[in-house]
Design an enzyme around this catalytic site. Structure first.
Site, mmCIF file in Angstrom:
data_model
loop_
_atom_site.group_PDB
_atom_site.id
_atom_site.type_symbol
_atom_site.label_atom_id
_atom_site.label_comp_id
_atom_site.label_asym_id
_atom_site.label_seq_id
_atom_site.Cartn_x
_atom_site.Cartn_y
_atom_site.Cartn_z
ATOM 1 N N LYS A 79 0.893 -1.125 0.250
ATOM 2 C CA LYS A 79 0.047 -0.001 0.033
ATOM 3 C C LYS A 79 0.949 1.302 -0.032
ATOM 4 C CE LYS A 79 -4.394 0.975 0.350
ATOM 5 N NZ LYS A 79 -5.797 0.322 -0.048
HETATM 6 P P1 NAD Z 1 -13.219 7.611 -2.803
HETATM 7 O O1 NAD Z 1 -12.272 8.472 -2.697
HETATM 8 O O2 NAD Z 1 -13.904 7.199 -4.010
HETATM 9 O O3 NAD Z 1 -14.451 7.808 -1.997
HETATM 10 C C1 NAD Z 1 -14.242 8.110 -0.391
HETATM 11 C C2 NAD Z 1 -15.477 8.541 0.211
HETATM 12 O O4 NAD Z 1 -15.417 8.487 1.571
HETATM 13 C C3 NAD Z 1 -16.019 9.741 -0.366
HETATM 14 O O5 NAD Z 1 -17.205 9.526 -0.471
HETATM 15 C C4 NAD Z 1 -15.611 10.624 0.736
HETATM 16 O O6 NAD Z 1 -16.613 11.840 0.890
HETATM 17 C C5 NAD Z 1 -15.767 9.917 2.112
HETATM 18 N N1 NAD Z 1 -15.468 10.251 3.219
HETATM 19 C C6 NAD Z 1 -14.187 10.673 3.302
HETATM 20 N N2 NAD Z 1 -14.079 11.225 4.714
HETATM 21 C C7 NAD Z 1 -15.030 10.920 5.044
HETATM 22 C C8 NAD Z 1 -15.364 11.337 6.541
HETATM 23 N N3 NAD Z 1 -14.704 11.794 7.467
HETATM 24 N N4 NAD Z 1 -16.629 11.114 6.839
HETATM 25 C C9 NAD Z 1 -17.495 10.177 5.937
HETATM 26 N N5 NAD Z 1 -17.129 10.045 4.813
HETATM 27 C C10 NAD Z 1 -15.965 10.389 4.435
HETATM 28 O O7 NAD Z 1 -12.475 6.122 -2.309
HETATM 29 P P2 NAD Z 1 -12.937 4.926 -2.417
HETATM 30 O O8 NAD Z 1 -11.974 4.346 -3.414
HETATM 31 O O9 NAD Z 1 -14.350 4.575 -2.544
HETATM 32 O O10 NAD Z 1 -12.473 3.952 -1.127
HETATM 33 C C11 NAD Z 1 -13.394 4.028 0.126
HETATM 34 C C12 NAD Z 1 -12.699 2.903 1.073
HETATM 35 O O11 NAD Z 1 -12.727 1.602 0.510
HETATM 36 C C13 NAD Z 1 -11.389 3.119 1.639
HETATM 37 O O12 NAD Z 1 -11.247 2.438 2.949
HETATM 38 C C14 NAD Z 1 -10.729 2.148 0.569
HETATM 39 O O13 NAD Z 1 -9.528 1.747 0.957
HETATM 40 C C15 NAD Z 1 -11.647 1.084 0.273
HETATM 41 N N6 NAD Z 1 -11.197 0.270 -0.903
HETATM 42 C C16 NAD Z 1 -11.213 0.758 -2.024
HETATM 43 C C17 NAD Z 1 -10.908 0.138 -2.907
HETATM 44 C C18 NAD Z 1 -11.005 0.447 -4.394
HETATM 45 O O14 NAD Z 1 -10.991 -0.083 -5.568
HETATM 46 N N7 NAD Z 1 -11.242 1.777 -4.709
HETATM 47 C C19 NAD Z 1 -10.761 -1.317 -3.239
HETATM 48 C C20 NAD Z 1 -10.875 -1.857 -1.954
HETATM 49 C C21 NAD Z 1 -10.961 -0.887 -0.876
#
Ligand code: NAD
Length: 439
Positions: A129
């Protein structure tokens, strides 16, 4: 060995094997949560437990300074990381996060959860990561590109299609992957599409990658709902984080007839008992950057999100959101962890005692890395599959992996998280043992 909760000082006694200093801090944060999860699996590892310390030490930690020219003529410095937790099963694999709260502890934990996740769905990767401690919303597009390129150059010494393959995470997207791919390619002198996944389709990206994590969340959610006799049609769903993961998962659940009753993101919390108009909400987020200000919903105080009457809760934002402070208030029957590390071990215990089923991150959000694996395979063979085939393969892998974990949980009477750790850690440590120690 036990680890205190994230906020408290931790005494670590490793006898004659003292921990590296960066693992011995008084506040281990998300890494401390991960260590507690490992401790819960060790009694189930049989003879492989002798290798368990491997899981508690990242293989490689790179901390870098990322200096860039800002538009106003000044030079800014950002702190960046790339951590390779384990590469026993294959090259490192895991996303890159741009967020103002990124810390080494967080990146170490996220890299370790990638090791577990990749082994749980049995893709041939270790865990890695990366991240930069920055609020990217405060950068111009040019500044963002310069920072991404300098970061890529700095971590270029440890990444590569056969070494470690970054992907998108919070606040990183296809464009950032394109800049990373280009920078790596410029530095190595040949176009290297396989160095990152989550790229634009025209640069060797895969169809279905953007939606893959949310689709995986939806797939395991449906499988688990079936096991506990819950109907998806009409189920009330609350989602925290409406970005890539939460937005797609919410859309798929809504399309299946569920009601998305509450959504929270960084811009606020909204509620609509009859079910939010998800396509309109996705448009609003695209246009404004957040759910705040969406006309067709009530506004709620952020903290009341945890009290919402719902059947399914999907944390899909950041880690450490469900804690001992709010776990007792959650009304859902099932929690599907779209985010990485959203539930602390103390909260896990409370949820288990309240019979709330938790589908852990290490299986629930593995859809993204699964299609990243497809992307990497397609890049190597320069032969690209259609979206139907990708989605069918994704669903097959997710269902198969979830069924295996479900069976272990039933057989050994452990939580789904511990069951996933059992399946995954055995795979990791088995390869560790087969490879042996060099020299
Ligand atoms: P993203 O940037 O597309 O979205 C993040 C979301 O979280 C946004 O809606 C943002 O407004 C919200 N957010 C941020 N701070 C916040 C807070 N304090 N309170 C409430 N909401 C808040 O990111 P993503 O890719 O959707 O990732 C989200 C989670 O999923 C992360 O934990 C990431 O590690 C995990 N994840 C992502 C992927 C991927 O393929 N993108 C894969 C596995 C896991």
């Amino acid at each position: 060995m036990s680890y205190a909760s994230a906020a408290q000082p931790v005494a670590v006694d490793h006898g004659q094997h003292p921990l590296p200093s960066y693992l011995d801090a008084s506040n281990l944060g998300p890494w401390g949560n991960y260590l507690q999860q490992v401790d819960r699996v060790i009694p189930h590892l049989g003879s492989l437990a002798r290798w368990a310390e491997t899981l508690k030490r990242p293989k490689r930690v790179l901390i870098i300074d990322v200096p860039i020219h800002m538009d106003d003529g000044t030079v800014a410095h950002f702190e960046g990381y790339r951590v390779q937790h384990n590469v026993s099963r294959g090259p490192g694999k895991g996303g890159v996060r741009f967020h103002q709260d990124v810390t080494l502890s967080e990146v170490m934990a996220l890299s370790a959860w990638m090791s577990v996740k990749n082994a749980a769905v049995n893709v041939p990767y270790g865990g890695a990561k990366g991240g930069i401690r920055v609020d990217p919303k405060k950068l111009s597009l040019g500044e963002l590109e310069r920072m991404t390129r300098r970061y890529t150059s700095e971590i270029g010494i440890i990444i590569g299609p056969n070494k470690d393959i970054p992907a998108p995470d919070v606040n990183t997207n296809e464009q950032i992957m394109a800049w990373m791919m280009d920078t790596y390619s410029m530095n190595t002198g040949s176009t290297s599409t396989g160095v990152v996944t989550g790229k634009p389709i025209d640069l060797g990206g895969s169809l279905g990658r953007r939606e893959a994590t949310g689709r995986g969340v939806y797939t395991v959610g449906c499988e688990a709902a079936h096991h506990i006799g819950m109907e998806i049609k009409g189920a009330r769903v609350a989602v925290q984080g409406f970005g890539n993961v939460g937005g797609v998962a919410g859309k798929l659940f809504a399309e299946a007839g569920a009601r998305i009753v509450a959504v929270q993101d960084h811009s606020g919390t909204i509620y609509q008992g009859a079910g939010l108009d998800v396509p309109a909400l996705l448009q609003h987020v695209l246009a404004t950057g957040g759910v705040g200000g969406f006309a067709k919903a009530e506004v709620m105080a952020n903290d009341t999100f945890w009290d919402v009457d719902c059947d399914i809760l999907i944390p899909a934002a950041l880690e450490q959101q469900i804690t001992a402070d709010n776990a007792g208030r959650i009304k859902a029957r099932m929690i599907i962890e779209g985010a990485n590390g959203p539930t602390t071990p103390a909260a896990d215990d409370i949820l288990q005692s309240r019979d709330i089923l938790v589908l852990p991150d290490v299986i629930a959000n593995a859809g993204g890395v699964t299609v990243s694996y497809f992307e990497w395979v397609q890049d190597f063979s320069s032969f690209f599959w259609d979206e139907e085939e990708i989605n069918a393969r994704l669903v097959k892998i997710m269902k198969h992996a979830f069924a295996a974990v479900w069976d272990v949980a039933q057989d050994q009477k452990v939580s789904l998280r511990t069951a996933t750790f059992i399946v995954a850690c055995k795979r990791i440590l088995h390869t560790r043992e087969l490879r042996g120690l060099y020299p």
